[in-house]
Design a protein around this motif. Sequence first.
Motif, PDB file in Angstrom:
ATOM      1  N   ILE A   1       0.841  -1.204   0.000  1.00 25.72           N
ATOM      2  CA  ILE A   1       0.000   0.000   0.000  1.00 25.72           C
ATOM      3  C   ILE A   1       0.873   1.248   0.000  1.00 25.72           C
ATOM      4  O   ILE A   1       0.616   2.210  -0.736  1.00 25.72           O
ATOM      5  N   SER A   2       1.939   1.230   0.800  1.00 24.45           N
ATOM      6  CA  SER A   2       2.807   2.417   0.875  1.00 24.45           C
ATOM      7  C   SER A   2       3.462   2.718  -0.456  1.00 24.45           C
ATOM      8  O   SER A   2       3.796   3.872  -0.744  1.00 24.45           O
ATOM      9  N   ALA A   3       3.647   1.682  -1.316  1.00 18.59           N
ATOM     10  CA  ALA A   3       4.259   1.923  -2.620  1.00 18.59           C
ATOM     11  C   ALA A   3       3.319   2.666  -3.561  1.00 18.59           C
ATOM     12  O   ALA A   3       3.758   3.268  -4.540  1.00 18.59           O
ATOM     13  N   LEU A   4       2.015   2.607  -3.284  1.00 16.23           N
ATOM     14  CA  LEU A   4       1.043   3.278  -4.140  1.00 16.23           C
ATOM     15  C   LEU A   4       0.733   4.699  -3.678  1.00 16.23           C
ATOM     16  O   LEU A   4      -0.032   5.404  -4.316  1.00 16.23           O
ATOM     17  N   VAL A   5       1.313   5.088  -2.576  1.00 15.73           N
ATOM     18  CA  VAL A   5       1.085   6.424  -2.030  1.00 15.73           C
ATOM     19  C   VAL A   5       2.355   7.245  -2.197  1.00 15.73           C
ATOM     20  O   VAL A   5       3.443   6.802  -1.816  1.00 15.73           O
ATOM     21  N   GLU A   6       2.225   8.421  -2.775  1.00 19.00           N
ATOM     22  CA  GLU A   6       3.373   9.310  -2.990  1.00 19.00           C
ATOM     23  C   GLU A   6       3.058  10.671  -2.375  1.00 19.00           C
ATOM     24  O   GLU A   6       2.178  11.393  -2.872  1.00 19.00           O
ATOM     25  N   LEU A   7       3.773  11.004  -1.311  1.00 15.25           N
ATOM     26  CA  LEU A   7       3.556  12.267  -0.615  1.00 15.25           C
ATOM     27  C   LEU A   7       4.657  13.248  -0.974  1.00 15.25           C
ATOM     28  O   LEU A   7       5.830  12.892  -0.994  1.00 15.25           O
ATOM     29  N   LYS A   8       4.264  14.473  -1.253  1.00 16.45           N
ATOM     30  CA  LYS A   8       5.216  15.529  -1.603  1.00 16.45           C
ATOM     31  C   LYS A   8       5.314  16.504  -0.451  1.00 16.45           C
ATOM     32  O   LYS A   8       4.347  17.169  -0.107  1.00 16.45           O
ATOM     33  N   ARG A   9       6.511  16.610   0.123  1.00 17.32           N
ATOM     34  CA  ARG A   9       6.684  17.506   1.277  1.00 17.32           C
ATOM     35  C   ARG A   9       6.555  18.970   0.906  1.00 17.32           C
ATOM     36  O   ARG A   9       6.274  19.812   1.748  1.00 17.32           O
ATOM     37  N   THR A  10       6.779  19.315  -0.366  1.00 21.10           N
ATOM     38  CA  THR A  10       6.718  20.730  -0.785  1.00 21.10           C
ATOM     39  C   THR A  10       5.382  21.100  -1.380  1.00 21.10           C
ATOM     40  O   THR A  10       5.185  22.225  -1.812  1.00 21.10           O
ATOM     41  N   ASP A  11       4.444  20.145  -1.397  1.00 22.99           N
ATOM     42  CA  ASP A  11       3.126  20.438  -1.954  1.00 22.99           C
ATOM     43  C   ASP A  11       2.380  21.406  -1.055  1.00 22.99           C
ATOM     44  O   ASP A  11       2.491  21.352   0.166  1.00 22.99           O
ATOM     45  N   ASP A  12       1.621  22.337  -1.694  1.00 20.73           N
ATOM     46  CA  ASP A  12       0.842  23.290  -0.911  1.00 20.73           C
ATOM     47  C   ASP A  12      -0.181  22.572  -0.030  1.00 20.73           C
ATOM     48  O   ASP A  12      -0.528  23.044   1.043  1.00 20.73           O
TER      49      ASP A  12
ATOM     50  N   GLY B   1      -1.389  19.857   2.599  1.00 18.21           N
ATOM     51  CA  GLY B   1      -0.684  19.216   3.689  1.00 18.21           C
ATOM     52  C   GLY B   1      -0.583  17.716   3.503  1.00 18.21           C
ATOM     53  O   GLY B   1      -1.270  17.104   2.685  1.00 18.21           O
ATOM     54  N   LEU B   2       0.276  17.094   4.307  1.00 17.14           N
ATOM     55  CA  LEU B   2       0.473  15.652   4.206  1.00 17.14           C
ATOM     56  C   LEU B   2      -0.812  14.893   4.521  1.00 17.14           C
ATOM     57  O   LEU B   2      -1.119  13.878   3.885  1.00 17.14           O
ATOM     58  N   VAL B   3      -1.574  15.363   5.511  1.00 21.84           N
ATOM     59  CA  VAL B   3      -2.822  14.679   5.855  1.00 21.84           C
ATOM     60  C   VAL B   3      -3.782  14.706   4.670  1.00 21.84           C
ATOM     61  O   VAL B   3      -4.396  13.692   4.313  1.00 21.84           O
ATOM     62  N   THR B   4      -3.912  15.867   4.034  1.00 26.87           N
ATOM     63  CA  THR B   4      -4.815  15.998   2.887  1.00 26.87           C
ATOM     64  C   THR B   4      -4.377  15.095   1.740  1.00 26.87           C
ATOM     65  O   THR B   4      -5.206  14.425   1.105  1.00 26.87           O
ATOM     66  N   GLN B   5      -3.076  15.060   1.470  1.00 24.22           N
ATOM     67  CA  GLN B   5      -2.564  14.210   0.396  1.00 24.22           C
ATOM     68  C   GLN B   5      -2.848  12.738   0.677  1.00 24.22           C
ATOM     69  O   GLN B   5      -3.317  11.998  -0.198  1.00 24.22           O
ATOM     70  N   LEU B   6      -2.530  12.287   1.901  1.00 28.01           N
ATOM     71  CA  LEU B   6      -2.716  10.880   2.239  1.00 28.01           C
ATOM     72  C   LEU B   6      -4.193  10.498   2.190  1.00 28.01           C
ATOM     73  O   LEU B   6      -4.560   9.442   1.651  1.00 28.01           O
ATOM     74  N   THR B   7      -5.062  11.340   2.737  1.00 29.92           N
ATOM     75  CA  THR B   7      -6.498  11.067   2.704  1.00 29.92           C
ATOM     76  C   THR B   7      -6.992  10.923   1.273  1.00 29.92           C
ATOM     77  O   THR B   7      -7.724   9.992   0.928  1.00 29.92           O
TER      78      THR B   7
ATOM     79  N   GLY C   1       5.453   4.427   9.551  1.00 28.11           N
ATOM     80  CA  GLY C   1       6.843   4.030   9.380  1.00 28.11           C
ATOM     81  C   GLY C   1       7.199   3.799   7.930  1.00 28.11           C
ATOM     82  O   GLY C   1       8.285   4.193   7.467  1.00 28.11           O
ATOM     83  N   ASP C   2       6.295   3.155   7.165  1.00 27.88           N
ATOM     84  CA  ASP C   2       6.573   2.899   5.752  1.00 27.88           C
ATOM     85  C   ASP C   2       6.668   4.186   4.942  1.00 27.88           C
ATOM     86  O   ASP C   2       7.454   4.283   4.001  1.00 27.88           O
ATOM     87  N   LEU C   3       5.846   5.187   5.291  1.00 32.99           N
ATOM     88  CA  LEU C   3       5.809   6.442   4.527  1.00 32.99           C
ATOM     89  C   LEU C   3       6.778   7.490   5.051  1.00 32.99           C
ATOM     90  O   LEU C   3       7.000   8.517   4.394  1.00 32.99           O
ATOM     91  N   GLY C   4       7.325   7.267   6.243  1.00 30.27           N
ATOM     92  CA  GLY C   4       8.243   8.249   6.815  1.00 30.27           C
ATOM     93  C   GLY C   4       7.557   9.503   7.286  1.00 30.27           C
ATOM     94  O   GLY C   4       8.099  10.604   7.161  1.00 30.27           O
ATOM     95  N   VAL C   5       6.333   9.361   7.814  1.00 26.05           N
ATOM     96  CA  VAL C   5       5.599  10.515   8.344  1.00 26.05           C
ATOM     97  C   VAL C   5       5.255  10.230   9.805  1.00 26.05           C
ATOM     98  O   VAL C   5       5.484   9.130  10.317  1.00 26.05           O
ATOM     99  N   SER C   6       4.704  11.224  10.484  1.00 19.62           N
ATOM    100  CA  SER C   6       4.317  11.017  11.870  1.00 19.62           C
ATOM    101  C   SER C   6       3.077  10.126  11.944  1.00 19.62           C
ATOM    102  O   SER C   6       2.265  10.067  11.010  1.00 19.62           O
ATOM    103  N   ARG C   7       2.919   9.455  13.073  1.00 20.05           N
ATOM    104  CA  ARG C   7       1.749   8.605  13.260  1.00 20.05           C
ATOM    105  C   ARG C   7       0.466   9.421  13.254  1.00 20.05           C
ATOM    106  O   ARG C   7      -0.585   8.962  12.790  1.00 20.05           O
ATOM    107  N   ASN C   8       0.537  10.669  13.756  1.00 15.78           N
ATOM    108  CA  ASN C   8      -0.646  11.535  13.758  1.00 15.78           C
ATOM    109  C   ASN C   8      -1.158  11.788  12.344  1.00 15.78           C
ATOM    110  O   ASN C   8      -2.361  11.897  12.111  1.00 15.78           O
ATOM    111  N   THR C   9      -0.228  11.913  11.388  1.00 17.40           N
ATOM    112  CA  THR C   9      -0.641  12.152  10.002  1.00 17.40           C
ATOM    113  C   THR C   9      -1.542  11.024   9.506  1.00 17.40           C
ATOM    114  O   THR C   9      -2.600  11.256   8.914  1.00 17.40           O
ATOM    115  N   VAL C  10      -1.138   9.771   9.770  1.00 14.69           N
ATOM    116  CA  VAL C  10      -1.934   8.626   9.335  1.00 14.69           C
ATOM    117  C   VAL C  10      -3.238   8.547  10.136  1.00 14.69           C
ATOM    118  O   VAL C  10      -4.317   8.289   9.574  1.00 14.69           O
ATOM    119  N   THR C  11      -3.157   8.790  11.433  1.00 17.29           N
ATOM    120  CA  THR C  11      -4.354   8.725  12.275  1.00 17.29           C
ATOM    121  C   THR C  11      -5.419   9.705  11.801  1.00 17.29           C
ATOM    122  O   THR C  11      -6.601   9.366  11.676  1.00 17.29           O
TER     123      THR C  11
END
Length: 482
Positions: free
Chosen positions: A8-19, A21-27, A53-63
């Motif tokens: 699943i983590s391989a199908l998700v691509e998060l951009k740290r410089t995207d306007d 936020g990480l939560v919005t992108q992941l959702t 851990g797989d995505l390298g983000v905080s647990r709160n972001t996924v929660t």
Amino acid sequence: MPVLEDVISALVELKRTDDAGLVTQLTSQLRDLIASGRLGKGRALPSSRRLAGDLGVSRNTVTYAYEQLAAEGYIEASRGRRPVVTVDGGGRRIGAGAAAARERSGKPRLSPWASNLKQTDWPMSYQASLRPLRPGHGDFREFPDEVWARCLRRNAVRAARRELGPINRTRLREVLADYLATSRGVRATADQIMILPSAQAALTLIAATVVTPGDDVWVEDPGYPGAAAAFRASGARVTGIRLDEQGMQRMPGLAAPKLIFMTPSHQHPTGRLMSLARRAEFLSLSRPGKTWIVEDDYDGEFHYDSRPVPALQGLDAHGRVFYVGTFSKAMTSDIRLGYLVAPPALASTLEIAQRHIGLIASSHIQEALAEFIADGYFLAHLRRMRRLYHARRDHLVEELERQLGGMLSIEVPPGGIQLVARFKRGRTDQAAVKRLVAAGVEMRALSSLALGRPRDHGLLLGFAAWHESEISAAVRTMASCF
């Protein structure tokens, strides 16, 4: 086929410089995987700890992403258990396809102006964060935040006890009229001054008030893109007028337009200064009610090599010139206050139009700024910034000449917060800027500021917002890219 948990983590691509936020992108990405059927109904998702851990983000972001999907009904999440997909993606996919078809068949019809918005890169949108050497910015790190905060606090408290007053606060209009008369030679009474959310808002107000669809408007080419945008929105026929060493040229072969927009004291983007003789030529061309001039005093507070030339407005004895300015360059970009000095015959009309369009600035911020200026803090800050920016301009010029002098020809402006460097040999600037932005150095392609087909290629580089060490590092990166 449903995807396996460990990919699943391989199908998700998060951009740290995207306007976004990480939560919005992941959702959004997890929602799309479910809606497309790639995460089928009944599929258990990874735990928040595992996916974080797989995505390298905080647990709160996924929660937070899981909580949003649960609220929308895509998954079921309960304490101590992994989330489970609760919808059939096939049905969602069909629904999404039908919605897309409806959207295509019922695509909203936009105005010609709105349809062309995506063709411009103004305002700049490379990154949400400010990076060297993005033009158009002063150094907010040097701003006296504590002093400004005290002014804001005092006037916010007073605002709670104050009766409703004029949308353009009297005290700010009075201190601004005094400041402009002393520093820029502007001749105006307080009731000619409109306080607005930005200089761009001033252009919008002027366009709405004096421009009729089909009117001819001249702007500088290359020049400030916001001017063309504002006047095109009002239905004007906008013509770009080429520059020479004094800025906008006089065009004797063309009939006088309804309005002329110019930046005579510091041409944007070249920094060229219009001579008094050229200013007189344009004033002789204008007539009240027939041809108006809009003078944008871009970076007018910052002159380094000589005393500033008085504003064009101060030379006008017949009420033909609108004078526009902003505090975002001299103070901090998030203050969101600009101003317009209107010709006397139009002041009352413009104030009524200002209220109807809704271009109104916060009253307590206006009062705070009036205090900041009246108590001498504004001028003290300007004097300090002039010394800093002067040194930074010279440092950028030295670094460019030392490391890139064989490739770039630098135009040293007498003031302002940015400069132009042109390519000595044939090179298109758009590709160069794209490469430099990817390397971490931001700038503007000179060709992007052309009204029509670009004839100038070069780089617009900011220097005011950056320490000398940051400027040196940025130029080294430029040299390595080239």
